[in-house]
Enzyme design. Structure first.
Site, PDB file in Angstrom:
ATOM      1  N   ASP A  33       0.851  -1.188   0.000  1.00 29.43           N
ATOM      2  CA  ASP A  33       0.000   0.000   0.000  1.00 29.43           C
ATOM      3  C   ASP A  33       0.893   1.247   0.000  1.00 29.43           C
ATOM      4  OD1 ASP A  33      -3.224   0.552   0.965  1.00 29.43           O
ATOM      5  OD2 ASP A  33      -1.800   2.226   1.138  1.00 29.43           O
ATOM      6  N   ILE A  34       0.496   2.235  -0.770  1.00 28.86           N
ATOM      7  CA  ILE A  34       1.293   3.460  -0.933  1.00 28.86           C
ATOM      8  C   ILE A  34       1.282   4.305   0.348  1.00 28.86           C
ATOM      9  CG2 ILE A  34      -0.492   5.050  -1.808  1.00 28.86           C
ATOM     10  CD1 ILE A  34       1.469   5.681  -4.129  1.00 28.86           C
ATOM     11  N   ASN A  94     -12.846  -3.314   2.530  1.00 33.60           N
ATOM     12  CA  ASN A  94     -13.848  -2.264   2.559  1.00 33.60           C
ATOM     13  C   ASN A  94     -14.760  -2.461   1.355  1.00 33.60           C
ATOM     14  OD1 ASN A  94     -12.725  -0.975   4.848  1.00 33.60           O
ATOM     15  ND2 ASN A  94     -11.164  -0.025   3.551  1.00 33.60           N
ATOM     16  N   GLU A 102     -12.439   3.129  -1.329  1.00 29.66           N
ATOM     17  CA  GLU A 102     -12.071   4.267  -2.182  1.00 29.66           C
ATOM     18  C   GLU A 102     -11.740   3.830  -3.606  1.00 29.66           C
ATOM     19  OE1 GLU A 102      -8.942   6.272  -0.105  1.00 29.66           O
ATOM     20  OE2 GLU A 102     -10.311   6.960   1.474  1.00 29.66           O
ATOM     21  N   VAL A 103     -11.086   2.690  -3.720  1.00 29.85           N
ATOM     22  CA  VAL A 103     -10.693   2.216  -5.054  1.00 29.85           C
ATOM     23  C   VAL A 103     -11.668   1.113  -5.490  1.00 29.85           C
ATOM     24  CG1 VAL A 103      -8.866   1.183  -6.441  1.00 29.85           C
ATOM     25  CG2 VAL A 103      -8.260   2.750  -4.590  1.00 29.85           C
ATOM     26  N   HIS A 107     -10.067  -5.342  -3.268  1.00 30.03           N
ATOM     27  CA  HIS A 107      -8.731  -5.538  -2.694  1.00 30.03           C
ATOM     28  C   HIS A 107      -8.837  -5.932  -1.231  1.00 30.03           C
ATOM     29  CE1 HIS A 107      -9.895  -1.284  -2.550  1.00 30.03           C
ATOM     30  NE2 HIS A 107      -9.277  -1.196  -1.376  1.00 30.03           N
ATOM     31  N   HIS A 109      -6.814  -5.783   2.230  1.00 28.53           N
ATOM     32  CA  HIS A 109      -5.691  -5.179   2.937  1.00 28.53           C
ATOM     33  C   HIS A 109      -5.143  -6.244   3.885  1.00 28.53           C
ATOM     34  CE1 HIS A 109      -6.738  -0.818   2.193  1.00 28.53           C
ATOM     35  NE2 HIS A 109      -7.932  -1.332   2.016  1.00 28.53           N
TER      36      HIS A 109
HETATM   37  P1  AMP Z   1      -9.823   1.366   0.244  1.00 27.55           P
HETATM   38  O1  AMP Z   1     -10.156   2.573   1.058  1.00 27.55           O
HETATM   39  O2  AMP Z   1     -10.144   0.083   0.944  1.00 27.55           O
HETATM   40  O3  AMP Z   1     -10.415   1.449  -1.148  1.00 27.55           O
HETATM   41  O4  AMP Z   1      -8.257   1.346   0.114  1.00 27.55           O
HETATM   42  C1  AMP Z   1      -7.555   1.878  -0.966  1.00 27.55           C
HETATM   43  C2  AMP Z   1      -6.087   1.778  -0.629  1.00 27.55           C
HETATM   44  O5  AMP Z   1      -5.344   1.912  -1.813  1.00 27.55           O
HETATM   45  C3  AMP Z   1      -5.592   2.843   0.347  1.00 27.55           C
HETATM   46  O6  AMP Z   1      -5.051   2.207   1.503  1.00 27.55           O
HETATM   47  C4  AMP Z   1      -4.530   3.598  -0.461  1.00 27.55           C
HETATM   48  O7  AMP Z   1      -3.431   4.006   0.320  1.00 27.55           O
HETATM   49  C5  AMP Z   1      -4.142   2.549  -1.500  1.00 27.55           C
HETATM   50  N1  AMP Z   1      -3.581   3.069  -2.747  1.00 27.55           N
HETATM   51  C6  AMP Z   1      -4.084   4.067  -3.518  1.00 27.55           C
HETATM   52  N2  AMP Z   1      -3.314   4.241  -4.607  1.00 27.55           N
HETATM   53  C7  AMP Z   1      -2.302   3.327  -4.525  1.00 27.55           C
HETATM   54  C8  AMP Z   1      -1.191   3.006  -5.347  1.00 27.55           C
HETATM   55  N3  AMP Z   1      -0.942   3.652  -6.487  1.00 27.55           N
HETATM   56  N4  AMP Z   1      -0.364   2.010  -4.945  1.00 27.55           N
HETATM   57  C9  AMP Z   1      -0.594   1.347  -3.796  1.00 27.55           C
HETATM   58  N5  AMP Z   1      -1.633   1.599  -2.975  1.00 27.55           N
HETATM   59  C10 AMP Z   1      -2.475   2.587  -3.332  1.00 27.55           C
END
Ligand code: AMP
Length: 121
Positions: A33-34, A94, A102-103, A107, A109
């Site tokens: 994770d970034i 999530n 958010e994405v 995924h 975690h």
């Molecule tokens: P969520 O809120 O469960 O959708 O988590 C999205 C996660 O993606 C967050 O923890 C971000 O820090 C992570 N994230 C967003 N962009 C990137 C990226 N380019 N590389 C790695 N992790 C990312």
């Protein structure tokens, strides 16, 4: 819900955006994770176009579902946080707006390397 091909993880899967790769096979890609929330914070994503866990449960093949679960264990072992190689970890997904997703690409975690504390803070 239709899949958004412009989401950041779709771009990582297609190689348009780099990632710090941990593991890859036919079914999953795993990378750090970034914005890590614990000492170890990895993400494990299916290679298929699934927006969230509900979409995956409804539409993924049995092979893909097994592949993702096995992939999580392989990654945890590789990171030294699985039950047999370490002290355990938290796997968290999530889902949707109220889940704080958010994405819009499914995924998991994986948090570990230290105690992960209370489940909801
Ligand atoms: P969520 O809120 O469960 O959708 O988590 C999205 C996660 O993606 C967050 O923890 C971000 O820090 C992570 N994230 C967003 N962009 C990137 C990226 N380019 N590389 C790695 N992790 C990312």
């Amino acid at each position: 819900m239709s899949y958004d091909d412009t989401n950041i993880f779709a771009k990582i899967l297609s190689g348009q955006i780099p990632c710090k790769k941990i593991y890859e096979d036919k079914f999953v890609l795993s990378f750090y994770d970034i914005n890590p929330q614990k000492k170890i914070h990895a993400l494990v994503i299916p290679k298929g176009r699934y927006s969230n866990l509900d979409d995956f449960s409804l539409n993924a093949s049995s092979e893909e579902i097994v592949g993702l679960l096995k992939g999580i264990n392989i990654v945890a072992k590789k990171l030294g946080i699985s039950i047999d190689t370490g002290k355990g970890y938290r796997a968290l997904v999530n889902i949707g707006e109220h889940g704080g997703q958010e994405v819009p690409h499914l995924h998991f975690h994986l948090f570990g390397g230290e105690s992960t504390g209370r489940m909801i803070e």
